[in-house]
Design an enzyme around this catalytic site. Sequence first.
Site, PDB file in Angstrom:
ATOM      1  N   VAL A  60       3.790   2.033  -0.933  1.00 42.92           N
ATOM      2  CA  VAL A  60       4.526   2.421  -2.153  1.00 42.92           C
ATOM      3  C   VAL A  60       3.886   2.981  -3.370  1.00 42.92           C
ATOM      4  O   VAL A  60       4.059   3.338  -4.368  1.00 42.92           O
ATOM      5  CB  VAL A  60       5.602   1.284  -2.651  1.00 42.92           C
ATOM      6  N   ARG A  61       2.425   2.912  -3.156  1.00 39.64           N
ATOM      7  CA  ARG A  61       1.442   3.425  -4.065  1.00 39.64           C
ATOM      8  C   ARG A  61       1.478   4.922  -3.978  1.00 39.64           C
ATOM      9  O   ARG A  61       1.169   5.526  -5.020  1.00 39.64           O
ATOM     10  CB  ARG A  61      -0.088   3.050  -3.764  1.00 39.64           C
ATOM     11  N   HIS A  62       2.121   5.377  -2.781  1.00 36.68           N
ATOM     12  CA  HIS A  62       2.208   6.768  -3.138  1.00 36.68           C
ATOM     13  C   HIS A  62       3.421   7.349  -3.913  1.00 36.68           C
ATOM     14  O   HIS A  62       4.472   6.736  -3.618  1.00 36.68           O
ATOM     15  CB  HIS A  62       2.331   7.469  -1.561  1.00 36.68           C
ATOM     16  N   ARG A  63       2.902   7.920  -4.833  1.00 30.72           N
ATOM     17  CA  ARG A  63       4.066   8.099  -6.077  1.00 30.72           C
ATOM     18  C   ARG A  63       4.857   9.447  -5.862  1.00 30.72           C
ATOM     19  O   ARG A  63       6.124   9.356  -6.473  1.00 30.72           O
ATOM     20  CB  ARG A  63       3.419   8.111  -7.351  1.00 30.72           C
ATOM     21  N   GLN A  90       0.826  -1.122   0.000  1.00 26.57           N
ATOM     22  CA  GLN A  90       0.097   0.122  -0.144  1.00 26.57           C
ATOM     23  C   GLN A  90       0.786   1.198  -0.010  1.00 26.57           C
ATOM     24  O   GLN A  90       0.530   2.087  -0.739  1.00 26.57           O
ATOM     25  CB  GLN A  90      -0.862   0.015   1.483  1.00 26.57           C
ATOM     26  N   GLN A 136      13.688  -0.398  -0.534  1.00 28.05           N
ATOM     27  CA  GLN A 136      12.899  -1.445   0.115  1.00 28.05           C
ATOM     28  C   GLN A 136      13.644  -2.823   0.170  1.00 28.05           C
ATOM     29  O   GLN A 136      14.320  -3.139  -0.833  1.00 28.05           O
ATOM     30  CB  GLN A 136      11.610  -1.742  -0.291  1.00 28.05           C
ATOM     31  N   ARG A 163      -4.447   8.580   5.220  1.00 28.56           N
ATOM     32  CA  ARG A 163      -4.142   7.518   6.073  1.00 28.56           C
ATOM     33  C   ARG A 163      -4.524   7.566   7.270  1.00 28.56           C
ATOM     34  O   ARG A 163      -4.336   6.559   8.201  1.00 28.56           O
ATOM     35  CB  ARG A 163      -2.734   7.141   5.652  1.00 28.56           C
ATOM     36  N   ARG A 175      13.945 -10.911  -2.916  1.00 29.76           N
ATOM     37  CA  ARG A 175      14.935 -11.739  -3.935  1.00 29.76           C
ATOM     38  C   ARG A 175      16.204 -11.980  -3.559  1.00 29.76           C
ATOM     39  O   ARG A 175      16.850 -13.081  -3.677  1.00 29.76           O
ATOM     40  CB  ARG A 175      15.057 -11.059  -5.351  1.00 29.76           C
TER      41      ARG A 175
END
Lengths: 254, 254, 254, 254
Positions: free
Chosen positions: B101-104, B99, B110, B191, B114
Amino acid sequence: MCLPFFIVKPNYKSNMKVKLINYTPNPIETAFIAARTCYSGDGPEKLWELSVAEDENKIPDEKMHSLLDNVIASGHHSVLEHINFTFAIEEISRACSHQLVRHRIANFSQQSQRYVAVKRDAFVVPDTIKSNPDAKIIFDELIDNAKKTYDKLVDIGIPKEDARFVIPNAAKTNIVMTMNFREIYNVCQIRLCTRAQWEIRELFWKVKAELSKIDELKGLADYLQPKCVILGYCPENRSCGMYPTREEVLGNDS
Amino acid sequence: MCLPFFIVKPNYKSNMKVKLINYTPNPIETAFIAARTCYSGDGPEKLWELSVAEDENKIPDEKMHSLLDNVIASGHHSVLEHINFTFAIEEISRACSHQLVRHRIANFSQQSQRYVAVKRDAFVVPDTIKSNPDAKIIFDELIDNAKKTYDKLVDIGIPKEDARFVIPNAAKTNIVMTMNFREIYNVCQIRLCTRAQWEIRELFWKVKAELSKIDELKGLADYLQPKCVILGYCPENRSCGMYPTREEVLGNDS
Amino acid sequence: MCLPFFIVKPNYKSNMKVKLINYTPNPIETAFIAARTCYSGDGPEKLWELSVAEDENKIPDEKMHSLLDNVIASGHHSVLEHINFTFAIEEISRACSHQLVRHRIANFSQQSQRYVAVKRDAFVVPDTIKSNPDAKIIFDELIDNAKKTYDKLVDIGIPKEDARFVIPNAAKTNIVMTMNFREIYNVCQIRLCTRAQWEIRELFWKVKAELSKIDELKGLADYLQPKCVILGYCPENRSCGMYPTREEVLGNDS
Amino acid sequence: MCLPFFIVKPNYKSNMKVKLINYTPNPIETAFIAARTCYSGDGPEKLWELSVAEDENKIPDEKMHSLLDNVIASGHHSVLEHINFTFAIEEISRACSHQLVRHRIANFSQQSQRYVAVKRDAFVVPDTIKSNPDAKIIFDELIDNAKKTYDKLVDIGIPKEDARFVIPNAAKTNIVMTMNFREIYNVCQIRLCTRAQWEIRELFWKVKAELSKIDELKGLADYLQPKCVILGYCPENRSCGMYPTREEVLGNDS
């Protein structure tokens, strides 16, 4: 610029669907008149009329396409932002979507796990696991387990937004993505690279494949390439072998 | 504008850490001279010198703060973009980070699943599950199971980037986030709303709490509020009860 | 990567002032811990403490700098977004500021011609005009004329926001600009190119010069270069001569 | 939400042209399926097919439009980003274009004064000057003068990019602008305000007028309003009189 188009399509490993559902009509004309407006005494309305005309006044397609070739080759990409593409993306994992939404110059609308219940079969299986029987057995068990635990948690009154904490990264998700051609060009340089995670790489190969089907784009999709093809060398420390590194091509001092 | 500061702090439900590690020095002075530059014959260099002077020429703090109060109240927020804050955010779930990282209009770095192996205890437990013994038992079992499956998959040669497909949303992650004050102000409106998911709501309460500790900000953190406090009414269809709806306050026709 | 630093400083042609007034403290540490967070099991708070420690636990500067060298060389630039710089820019022409604000990943606060009256001497004279006596005479006459007309219009009651329609592009303006290091790196590739307009080129040479003075940046400013230096060739159709073109270096087929 | 549509069109004061030349086809369907994807188990491809179907399976227009009404009223605007509009904007002053390009969430391609010679009649005359004979005379003289000086400078060999330093703000320019509906909605709140500069206010009234002509948008253009209409009060310190201030509506303590 004449790019080598020998980059082979990867073997698609998943069932993800990437479907172009909508895009800027007359894409070549739109980018062309944007580029011409910068250098012309004529206004964009007249340029537009000439570019979409259906009589002998029409600006020839070759002329428009040739200008865009030049624009892309010389790096003046802002006119490509006027062309937008909207994709229906289905059945990618939440691992992949988490990467995808990191691209900030795009618009995303994603299926919410807070509101939409997780379905039984809605999980992506990586190829390395699918092709390894031992791995496949324990993977399936865990997924099945997770799904059962999720259902039980919801049954005993845990809100979906908290029950989903047990749902694995493999869970499938759907996204509507709108991205302009300049950004697709930039993102493909990163995500078509063989070092990119296989799932997002597959996603952008399919984005490219969708754009390749549009006759109106007149081959613009051919420019969507990993960065080595664009640059003429691999900028990473170690190359995957497809292209030599910057140092190997240009020497140490440049 | 005099905002009501009765909004109560939620009970923090997780162990997430939100630590302000770095920010624009002289934040009030920076926003002040940006605002003054727009309306002054003086250049920003001179304004800056006067704002940070240590003698009698110094622009008084009250004058700077009062201008910013006015700027915020009247909605001319672009000068607030010059003030940046960098946070170390730890131990939020991947559900929450997806959620976040949806703020651009922000910069994120992060922890990668991987490359970084998942640790045994690195999972967030939602409060609704923590406080429900039946739920807690099956939650713990599944998490334990997922971790064991992950380890086995890695053991038999599955790459970490694929083994992580079995890792649940509850997995903790770390992020470095830089966000400017204008965007923090905007994001808090969304938020800090009681309808926001509890974890990201807690995150931005802690963002606000961190900013509240900075004396240099002279109370600017007080402006970080859910949208109802900013607007004077709740714009949603149904209010949580804290504020009346737009219709209830303004009537049907406006 | 070892970049050639032979690019010569242009002869500055104007009196513009570009003064770095504020920036993210501990810039190298900030970008370093952002990069490390991605690949480390340690959280960013601990990494931050180690990076700014003043005892033997401190992460050595060389280690941090070397990681950033690698980050820049291989193109993984997002961690550079955490470092912000605020500049007081004075006495650039409105022709230049109109170009400058086209860069969208930056924050600008600009002196308003709607509210601030234009001063008598507030005009930029291009070098080609300054050094040509005939040109200088008619230029000065026109500027003087414009200023007088502006004053008369204001005197007979025309609002400043309309009187300014007679003010020439040469009019000086002031701007406060905050831009992160990644964007400065990208913009310098375009604006340090010899094809860029002389005034904005001078502006970014001065941006680079300001960053070069900061010891804490440990040479990061050396990476600010026109695109030919970064790429190893000139991507334009015709080179200015400093670097060969892509085709000359790589051949026609790549 | 039922917004009052009594906001009267301003008297247009210039000859600027704002022509919508291109936009996302099926705009309502595109935003609708983006919104539905968030809350539905169905994938966006199926939703798209149902929304554009031509048989009895088609999702009724009223249902789609009603969902979007709700989306806009409750402030969940991100789905509106999928709808893009491209405008040919002609004959605005460079004073206006300098303001316009400050909006960063949009794509602009603007006529270059470095490359395109300035024409004799290419100047915007503000209404306050047009309607004041004394002002008009000295304005016209100055403009004529500036044009002659520009021509002379070019004649004696000054490059166009430097000769243009004598060109006044009144000079006309052309721009191609692509902006999504969410951003048009946000910008209209600022630029339709009676305090906005008259020329950019006129520009966005014409943007709204263009959108109002599109039947497919089904009244979405009605939502484009100055911020007082959206909020229900004027957030500025002093109101223009159209709406009461926040304090007058909500009292001092909220």
